[in-house]
Enzyme design. Structure first.
Site, PDB file in Angstrom:
ATOM      1  N   GLU A   1     -26.630  39.368  30.936  1.00 54.30           N
ATOM      2  CA  GLU A   1     -27.699  40.034  30.395  1.00 54.30           C
ATOM      3  C   GLU A   1     -29.114  39.564  31.165  1.00 54.30           C
ATOM      4  O   GLU A   1     -30.200  38.436  30.925  1.00 54.30           O
ATOM      5  CB  GLU A   1     -28.090  39.751  29.133  1.00 54.30           C
ATOM      6  CG  GLU A   1     -26.819  40.561  28.352  1.00 54.30           C
ATOM      7  CD  GLU A   1     -26.610  39.735  26.475  1.00 54.30           C
ATOM      8  OE1 GLU A   1     -27.473  39.710  26.611  1.00 54.30           O
ATOM      9  OE2 GLU A   1     -25.456  40.196  26.277  1.00 54.30           O
TER      10      GLU A   1
ATOM     11  N   HIS B   1     -31.822  39.017  28.423  1.00 52.27           N
ATOM     12  CA  HIS B   1     -32.199  37.698  27.840  1.00 52.27           C
ATOM     13  C   HIS B   1     -32.181  36.386  27.737  1.00 52.27           C
ATOM     14  O   HIS B   1     -31.417  35.753  28.619  1.00 52.27           O
ATOM     15  CB  HIS B   1     -30.016  38.225  27.066  1.00 52.27           C
ATOM     16  CG  HIS B   1     -30.161  37.733  25.958  1.00 52.27           C
ATOM     17  ND1 HIS B   1     -29.153  37.518  24.546  1.00 52.27           N
ATOM     18  CD2 HIS B   1     -31.075  35.627  25.292  1.00 52.27           C
ATOM     19  CE1 HIS B   1     -29.671  36.486  23.807  1.00 52.27           C
ATOM     20  NE2 HIS B   1     -29.493  35.500  24.425  1.00 52.27           N
TER      21      HIS B   1
END
Length: 261
Positions: free
Chosen positions: A226, A229
């Protein structure tokens, strides 16, 4: 002749008398000697009992130093470490419309302003997440996997790679954000190719943020890569993690010596 005999007799009598007197004197002297108190012989000195020295007490074992409390910035929440039941966080609204731990608002704003100064637009699209929100997002992801043809069990397992089940999400800490850019607002792996993702990967540690789920640590984190993130851990921790290419699980285990995954 008679006169001479008388003289001899007289001498004999005197001699006999003298002998008798001498014997009496000896008999009188003997009792006196025998009744003399015996000479007191000094008794050998009594051996004094050894005085036992008080035994020295064994050194008291010092109580083990209490472990220092874990740094609040390094709280670990994942499948193996669910959010503590007594966890609380004081939230604050950011200028971008999402709540986070109030202690990270300043470094977040500073980072986004620094990116803007470099010509890069960072757009937060998620911050703190409640248990109810996690439950909704996880169920949505399970349904997506079911729609792709997986059975219920397989869909649940696959969903965990994309969305953390309630109580295991990094977003519960208030220290995590999803950040995209106006030109690419989709949370997919293509975001990694944007200037925003590349700027964050290179510079976010200067402001205390790290990519929480790196591409080369998926087996450790259990979460798919990710690049959007970010997780706040503090500047000094972020610098070490970036320098040594450590994800939070690896760094946490090094500091606290416990299995983190």
């Amino acid at each position: 002749m008679k006169g001479e005999t008388d003289v001899k007799r007289t001498l004999c009598l005197l001699l006999l008398a003298a002998l008798l007197c001498c014997g009496c004197a000896r008999r009188d002297l003997a009792p006196a000697l025998s009744e003399s108190p015996p000479v007191q012989q000094s008794e050998p000195p009594q051996e004094q009992p050894a005085v036992s020295e008080p035994e020295s007490e064994p050194p008291q074992e010092q109580p083990a130093a209490q472990d220092e409390p874990q740094d609040w910035r390094l709280i670990l929440v994942n499948a193996a470490h669910p959010l503590p039941e007594d966890f609380t966080v004081e939230l604050a609204m950011t200028p971008y419309g999402y709540e986070v731990d109030k202690r990270i608002v300043e470094p977040l704003v500073t980072m986004i302003d620094a990116a803007a100064a470099d010509g890069v637009s960072l757009l937060p699209c998620y911050g703190y997440r409640t248990l109810e929100q996690s439950a909704q997002l996880f169920e949505k992801q399970v349904n997506r996997q079911l729609a792709l043809g997986l059975d219920q069990e397989a869909a649940l397992e696959e969903a965990k790679h994309w969305v953390a089940p309630p109580g295991t999400s990094d977003h519960h800490t208030g220290l995590a954000l999803d950040i995209v850019t106006p030109e690419h607002q989709v949370l997919d792996h293509a975001f990694a190719q944007t200037p925003a993702a590349q700027w964050m990967a290179q510079h976010s540690a200067q402001y205390g943020f790290v990519i929480r789920f790196p591409e080369d640590k998926q087996e450790i984190t259990g979460i798919t890569y990710e690049p959007w993130h970010l997780r706040y851990v503090g500047e000094e921790h972020a610098a070490v993690m970036k320098e040594e290419n450590l994800c939070l699980e690896e760094y946490w285990q090094r500091l606290y010596g416990e299995d983190a995954a």
